[in-house]
Design a protein around this motif. Structure first.
Motif, short mmCIF file in Angstrom:
data_model
loop_
_atom_site.label_atom_id
_atom_site.label_comp_id
_atom_site.label_asym_id
_atom_site.label_seq_id
_atom_site.Cartn_x
_atom_site.Cartn_y
_atom_site.Cartn_z
N GLN A 12 47.48 9.92 11.97
CA GLN A 12 46.54 11.04 11.91
C GLN A 12 46.87 11.80 10.64
OE1 GLN A 12 46.70 13.34 15.60
NE2 GLN A 12 44.74 12.42 16.09
N ILE A 13 45.85 12.08 9.82
CA ILE A 13 46.13 12.76 8.55
C ILE A 13 45.44 14.12 8.51
CG2 ILE A 13 46.61 10.68 7.19
CD1 ILE A 13 43.75 10.71 6.22
N ASN A 14 46.08 15.08 7.83
CA ASN A 14 45.48 16.42 7.75
C ASN A 14 44.37 16.44 6.70
OD1 ASN A 14 46.63 16.80 5.20
ND2 ASN A 14 48.51 17.66 6.07
N LYS A 15 43.67 17.56 6.64
CA LYS A 15 42.47 17.65 5.81
C LYS A 15 42.77 17.42 4.32
CE LYS A 15 38.46 20.66 5.29
NZ LYS A 15 37.94 22.00 5.53
N ASP A 16 43.89 17.99 3.84
CA ASP A 16 44.22 17.83 2.41
C ASP A 16 44.51 16.37 2.06
OD1 ASP A 16 43.86 20.51 2.12
OD2 ASP A 16 45.99 21.02 2.34
N LYS A 17 45.27 15.72 2.93
CA LYS A 17 45.59 14.30 2.68
C LYS A 17 44.30 13.46 2.73
CE LYS A 17 50.12 13.60 2.31
NZ LYS A 17 51.02 13.94 3.40
N TYR A 18 43.42 13.82 3.67
CA TYR A 18 42.15 13.10 3.82
C TYR A 18 41.35 13.20 2.51
CZ TYR A 18 37.13 12.83 4.73
OH TYR A 18 35.80 12.56 4.62
N ARG A 19 41.33 14.41 1.94
CA ARG A 19 40.56 14.61 0.69
C ARG A 19 41.10 13.74 -0.43
NH1 ARG A 19 39.65 20.94 1.19
NH2 ARG A 19 37.42 21.02 0.76
N ILE A 20 42.45 13.67 -0.53
CA ILE A 20 43.08 12.86 -1.59
C ILE A 20 42.72 11.38 -1.37
CG2 ILE A 20 45.31 12.05 -2.50
CD1 ILE A 20 46.41 14.89 -1.67
N LEU A 21 42.84 10.95 -0.11
CA LEU A 21 42.55 9.55 0.24
C LEU A 21 41.09 9.20 -0.05
CD1 LEU A 21 43.74 6.99 1.54
CD2 LEU A 21 43.12 7.89 3.76
N MET A 22 40.18 10.09 0.37
CA MET A 22 38.75 9.85 0.18
C MET A 22 38.41 9.85 -1.31
SD MET A 22 36.44 9.13 2.33
CE MET A 22 35.23 8.23 1.41
N GLY A 23 39.06 10.74 -2.06
CA GLY A 23 38.83 10.79 -3.52
C GLY A 23 39.26 9.50 -4.19
N ALA A 24 40.42 8.96 -3.75
CA ALA A 24 40.93 7.72 -4.33
C ALA A 24 40.00 6.54 -4.01
CB ALA A 24 42.33 7.43 -3.79
#
Length: 365
Positions: A12-24
């Motif tokens: 489970q990932i938090n919102k900030d990590k999700y943004r980085i992942l989605m951006g990549a």
């Protein structure tokens, strides 16, 4: 992660990590992480494993949701040598029927099943078996999933108005020996494919239906009673994928009476040759047990196939000799005259051989 077709939570990932992942994912697949519509993209990556390098193609599908993008990444291993009928574990009788079709390449063969049932892999493996220098092979696909050397593959963009029927009419002028159609979706494509298959071509295609008899019935509903189709169609294959039990850790158990009765009823009327020595009054089943090499007790998947060889009795439905062309009537005739084994019967036999579990068979079939 979907491992062998079953979803498992990994993190489970938090919102900030999700943004980085989605951006990549967005920057590598060349898609926008702020788009208001669904998108498709892909990433290619070289994978080094056991001294060999494979090209891994990752197909990305995204859709906007209430709180951002939902992304699915599908992994395709671009290793042409894997597209081989010998590696699919097809039972001997079914394999002999496929070999017969590929030995005399003419007529029409249809693969039926839902998304993710392995239709494309089986079709590509058959194409690879047919792929010799003296044969011209053309495919129409939406989108092209694997690139195969020696075959001319043509993308069809159905989202922007192109149709398989238009593409098929134009490629028949290129004098192919074998044509693979990504999917039959409408009457026009169906009729053009039938026309091609009776003029000396082998036409392979996929079709959405639950079973071979349902596909047959749907096809009759689509194109009407058609004597030409009856002489064109030679083989229908319906398939599903079920998880394979990991042999070193699987556990044998005695089924209860209700399960025994269900198995006996399901396999009623199956020929002794197909039963291969299985005694329905005294049989064992297996269940998965975790192992260091297979945490879920399963490793890989096996194909479960229902194959209908079209004989004169089944052709009668297409010629209009038998008025009631419903799936049940077609299936009953195929069982009687063509020794048809249905998907649920083939899956149950695989469970009795200890290759998978009854729960797995019921989950996917």
């Amino acid at each position: 992660m979907r491992v062998d077709g079953a979803l498992h939570p990994v993190a489970q990932i938090n919102k900030d990590k999700y943004r980085i992942l989605m951006g990549a994912i967005g920057s590598r697949a060349n898609i926008s992480s702020a788009a208001k519509t669904s998108q498709s993209g892909h990433i290619q990556k070289d994978i080094h494993r056991e001294g060999a390098t494979h090209l891994l193609n990752i197909r990305i599908e995204t859709v906007p949701t209430m709180y951002g993008q939902d992304a699915v990444m599908r992994l395709f291993n671009f290793d042409e040598s894997m597209l081989n009928l010998d590696l699919l574990g097809i039972p001997p009788k079914e394999r002999a029927q496929i070999d017969e079709i590929t030995r005399h390449p003419r007529g029409m063969m249809m693969m039926v099943g839902p998304t993710g049932s392995g239709k494309s892999t089986t079709l590509y493996s058959i194409l690879n078996a047919l792929n010799t220098p003296e044969r011209k092979i053309l495919t129409l696909e939406d989108p092209i999933e694997y690139g195969i050397s020696g075959i001319a593959q043509i993308p069809v963009d159905t989202t922007h108005g192109q149709t398989f029927a238009d593409g098929l009419r134009s490629i028949l002028r290129l004098d192919p020996d074998v044509v693979m159609l990504g999917e039959i979706r409408d009457v026009d494509t169906a009729k053009t494919a039938i026309q091609a298959s009776i003029t000396g071509h082998l036409v392979l295609s996929s079709f959405h239906a639950n079973s071979t008899s349902a596909a047959f019935s749907r096809m009759i509903g689509m194109i009407g009673i058609n004597p030409i189709f009856s002489s064109a169609i030679r083989l229908l294959i319906a398939q599903r994928l079920v998880r394979r039990l990991y042999d070193p850790s699987k556990e044998e158990y005695e089924p209860d009476e209700a399960t025994k009765r269900w198995v006996q009823k399901t396999l009623e009327g199956v020929s002794p040759e197909r039963m291969n020595g299985i005694d329905l009054n005294d049989f064992k089943l297996w269940r998965p047990r975790p192992h260091a090499d297979a945490p879920f007790g399963f490793k890989g998947r096996i194909v479960v196939m229902e194959q209908m060889v079209v004989n004169s009795h089944i052709q009668a439905f297409l010629r209009g000799d038998i008025a009631d062309a419903n799936p049940e009537a077609i299936e009953a005739e195929a069982k009687k005259s063509a020794d048809l084994i249905t998907l649920i019967q083939a899956g149950t036999l695989a469970a009795l051989r200890g290759e998978t579990t009854l729960e797995e068979v019921n989950r996917s079939i």
